[in-house]
Design a protein around this motif. Structure first.
Motif, short mmCIF file in Angstrom:
data_model
loop_
_atom_site.label_atom_id
_atom_site.label_comp_id
_atom_site.label_asym_id
_atom_site.label_seq_id
_atom_site.Cartn_x
_atom_site.Cartn_y
_atom_site.Cartn_z
N ILE A 286 35.95 48.52 3.41
CA ILE A 286 36.79 48.77 2.23
C ILE A 286 37.97 47.80 2.20
O ILE A 286 38.32 47.25 1.14
CB ILE A 286 37.31 50.22 2.24
N PHE A 287 38.57 47.58 3.35
CA PHE A 287 39.72 46.68 3.43
C PHE A 287 39.32 45.25 3.06
O PHE A 287 40.07 44.54 2.38
CB PHE A 287 40.31 46.73 4.83
N PHE A 288 38.17 44.83 3.52
CA PHE A 288 37.65 43.50 3.17
C PHE A 288 37.46 43.37 1.65
O PHE A 288 37.85 42.36 1.05
CB PHE A 288 36.33 43.24 3.88
N ILE A 289 36.90 44.39 1.03
CA ILE A 289 36.70 44.38 -0.42
C ILE A 289 38.04 44.33 -1.15
O ILE A 289 38.21 43.59 -2.12
CB ILE A 289 35.87 45.61 -0.85
N VAL A 290 39.00 45.12 -0.67
CA VAL A 290 40.32 45.15 -1.30
C VAL A 290 40.99 43.78 -1.23
O VAL A 290 41.52 43.28 -2.23
CB VAL A 290 41.21 46.21 -0.61
N ILE A 291 40.97 43.14 -0.06
CA ILE A 291 41.60 41.83 0.10
C ILE A 291 40.91 40.79 -0.78
O ILE A 291 41.57 39.94 -1.41
CB ILE A 291 41.56 41.39 1.58
N THR A 292 39.59 40.85 -0.86
CA THR A 292 38.84 39.92 -1.70
C THR A 292 39.23 40.07 -3.17
O THR A 292 39.48 39.08 -3.87
CB THR A 292 37.33 40.14 -1.53
N ILE A 293 39.29 41.31 -3.64
CA ILE A 293 39.64 41.56 -5.04
C ILE A 293 41.06 41.09 -5.32
O ILE A 293 41.34 40.45 -6.35
CB ILE A 293 39.48 43.05 -5.38
N VAL A 294 41.99 41.41 -4.42
CA VAL A 294 43.38 41.00 -4.61
C VAL A 294 43.51 39.48 -4.66
O VAL A 294 44.21 38.92 -5.51
CB VAL A 294 44.27 41.58 -3.49
N SER A 295 42.81 38.79 -3.77
CA SER A 295 42.88 37.32 -3.74
C SER A 295 42.30 36.72 -5.02
O SER A 295 42.88 35.77 -5.58
CB SER A 295 42.12 36.80 -2.52
N LEU A 296 41.17 37.25 -5.49
CA LEU A 296 40.55 36.72 -6.71
C LEU A 296 41.45 36.96 -7.92
O LEU A 296 41.58 36.10 -8.80
CB LEU A 296 39.19 37.37 -6.93
N LEU A 297 42.08 38.13 -7.98
CA LEU A 297 42.99 38.43 -9.08
C LEU A 297 44.19 37.49 -9.05
O LEU A 297 44.67 37.03 -10.11
CB LEU A 297 43.46 39.88 -9.01
N GLN A 298 44.70 37.21 -7.84
CA GLN A 298 45.82 36.28 -7.73
C GLN A 298 45.45 34.91 -8.25
O GLN A 298 46.21 34.29 -9.01
CB GLN A 298 46.27 36.17 -6.27
N PHE A 299 44.28 34.41 -7.84
CA PHE A 299 43.84 33.10 -8.32
C PHE A 299 43.69 33.09 -9.84
O PHE A 299 44.11 32.15 -10.51
CB PHE A 299 42.50 32.72 -7.67
N ARG A 300 43.12 34.14 -10.37
CA ARG A 300 42.88 34.20 -11.81
C ARG A 300 44.18 34.19 -12.60
O ARG A 300 44.29 33.53 -13.63
CB ARG A 300 42.06 35.45 -12.15
N VAL A 301 45.17 34.93 -12.12
CA VAL A 301 46.45 35.03 -12.82
C VAL A 301 47.30 33.79 -12.61
O VAL A 301 47.85 33.22 -13.57
CB VAL A 301 47.21 36.29 -12.37
N LEU A 302 47.41 33.34 -11.37
CA LEU A 302 48.34 32.25 -11.06
C LEU A 302 47.84 30.89 -11.55
O LEU A 302 48.64 30.03 -11.90
CB LEU A 302 48.60 32.20 -9.55
N GLN A 303 46.53 30.69 -11.54
CA GLN A 303 46.01 29.38 -11.96
C GLN A 303 46.23 29.11 -13.45
O GLN A 303 46.16 27.96 -13.89
CB GLN A 303 44.53 29.26 -11.62
N ARG A 304 46.50 30.16 -14.22
CA ARG A 304 46.73 29.96 -15.65
C ARG A 304 48.03 29.21 -15.92
O ARG A 304 48.18 28.58 -16.96
CB ARG A 304 46.77 31.32 -16.36
N ARG A 305 48.99 29.33 -15.00
CA ARG A 305 50.29 28.73 -15.24
C ARG A 305 50.44 27.37 -14.52
O ARG A 305 51.51 26.79 -14.54
CB ARG A 305 51.41 29.66 -14.77
N GLU A 306 49.38 26.89 -13.92
CA GLU A 306 49.46 25.60 -13.23
C GLU A 306 49.48 24.48 -14.27
O GLU A 306 48.80 24.52 -15.28
CB GLU A 306 48.27 25.41 -12.28
N ALA A 307 50.27 23.45 -13.98
CA ALA A 307 50.40 22.31 -14.88
C ALA A 307 49.89 21.04 -14.20
O ALA A 307 49.95 20.92 -12.97
CB ALA A 307 51.85 22.13 -15.31
N ASP A 308 49.41 20.12 -14.99
CA ASP A 308 48.95 18.83 -14.48
C ASP A 308 49.81 17.72 -15.08
O ASP A 308 50.50 17.90 -16.08
CB ASP A 308 47.48 18.57 -14.86
N PHE A 309 49.76 16.57 -14.45
CA PHE A 309 50.50 15.42 -15.00
C PHE A 309 49.66 14.16 -14.83
O PHE A 309 48.71 14.13 -14.07
CB PHE A 309 51.86 15.24 -14.30
#
Length: 309
Positions: A286-309
């Motif tokens: 269960i803990f492995f599943i929780v960490i996986t879901i949390v990490s994927l959600l973080q990537f999904r949310v945070l990558q939206r605000r990344e900028a390139d130059f």
């Protein structure tokens, strides 16, 4: 006619050579397999196989010794009714969120300072990285002595620190946060420094000419352009803090009572010395599943605000 035939033959040979080159390019040298396969086999034997065995036993009542029987999903259902398990998850998330925020705020501030034109910059980079290479258990016991002996004498007039804070059921977790953040900042600083060095200096020069103050330059240039590095630091920090173990063992060993007992410490205690091997194996899944879901959600949310130059 002869020239046409010769040209056609030359073209055909060129195509054959190109096809042969592509085939040879795709085919890896045999030395590659001799180097990779031992690592793959070792990884499967020491990591994948134990994981599969743990998942298998999570559906049994195996105590870690003797006989066992299949119990289906009973272990998983009982986890959601266990107050001790729920408390461990609550503590782990509270600890991880607070430690992640502090680590990234402090690390980014230090990285900005080190990235500026200061004397002995490389020396200070090495100094700040030292905590990451030290054995955490050794440092943990040093911090334990500091919190239990030195700090009460230094801050004898402060009610919270007059006694050993590690025995305070309400505030003991803050001492663990202090140790964890102190060590984790070392790695995060290096990541942020790498990101800051990728930003062209011309952007800051242009912003200065336009009259942008340092604070505006940070929010409009620096922070957006280190978005990828910020994402990596946040994800790695939260994942690592959710699995906190050594710091707790060194400072409080889960006490007072179970006030600072994390999920990983609970799994270790119950699985290896508490006769709950199968039950805690289900907890680990269960803990492995929780960490996986949390990490994927973080990537999904945070990558939206990344900028390139």
């Amino acid at each position: 006619m002869t020239e046409a035939v010769r040209a056609s033959s030359t073209g055909g040979d060129a195509k054959k050579r190109a096809a042969r080159t592509r085939t040879e390019t795709r085919r890896a040298p045999s030395a590659y397999y001799w180097m990779v396969w031992p690592a793959v086999i070792a990884f499967a034997f020491f990591h994948t196989l134990p994981v599969v065995v743990g998942i298998f036993f999570s559906f049994t009542n195996y105590p870690g010794y003797g006989d066992w029987n299949f119990v289906g999903l009973s272990n998983y259902l009982n986890l959601f009714k266990d107050d001790r398990v729920l408390h461990a998850y609550g503590f782990s998330f509270l600890f991880a969120i607070v430690a992640t925020i502090l680590t990234n705020v402090i690390s980014l501030a230090i990285a900005l300072g080190l990235n500026a034109k200061i004397k002995a910059r490389n020396f200070w980079r090495g100094v700040y990285f030292v905590p990451y290479v030290l054995a955490i258990l050794v440092i943990g016991y040093v911090f334990q002595f500091f919190f239990s002996n030195s700090l009460p004498k230094i801050l004898a007039g402060v009610p919270l620190f007059a006694d050993n804070i590690l025995t305070n059921e309400t505030w003991a977790w803050t001492a663990i946060v202090g140790l964890a953040v102190w060590q984790a900042c070392a790695f995060s600083i290096i990541i942020y420094l790498s990101g800051l060095q990728t930003i062209p200096a011309e952007l800051y020069e242009a912003a200065s000419i336009d009259g942008a103050k340092p604070a505006r330059q940070f929010w409009s240039i620096t922070f957006p352009l280190i978005g990828a590095f910020f994402t990596i630091n946040i994800v790695l920090s939260l994942r690592g803090f959710l699995q906190v173990f050594e710091q707790i063992v060194a400072l409080t060993n889960g006490g007072p009572g179970t006030a600072t007992e994390s999920v990983t410490l609970l799994i270790f205690r119950g699985g290896f010395s508490g006769g709950e091997f199968a039950y805690q194996s289900a907890n680990a899944v269960i803990f492995f599943i929780v960490i996986t879901i949390v990490s994927l959600l973080q990537f999904r949310v945070l990558q939206r605000r990344e900028a390139d130059f």
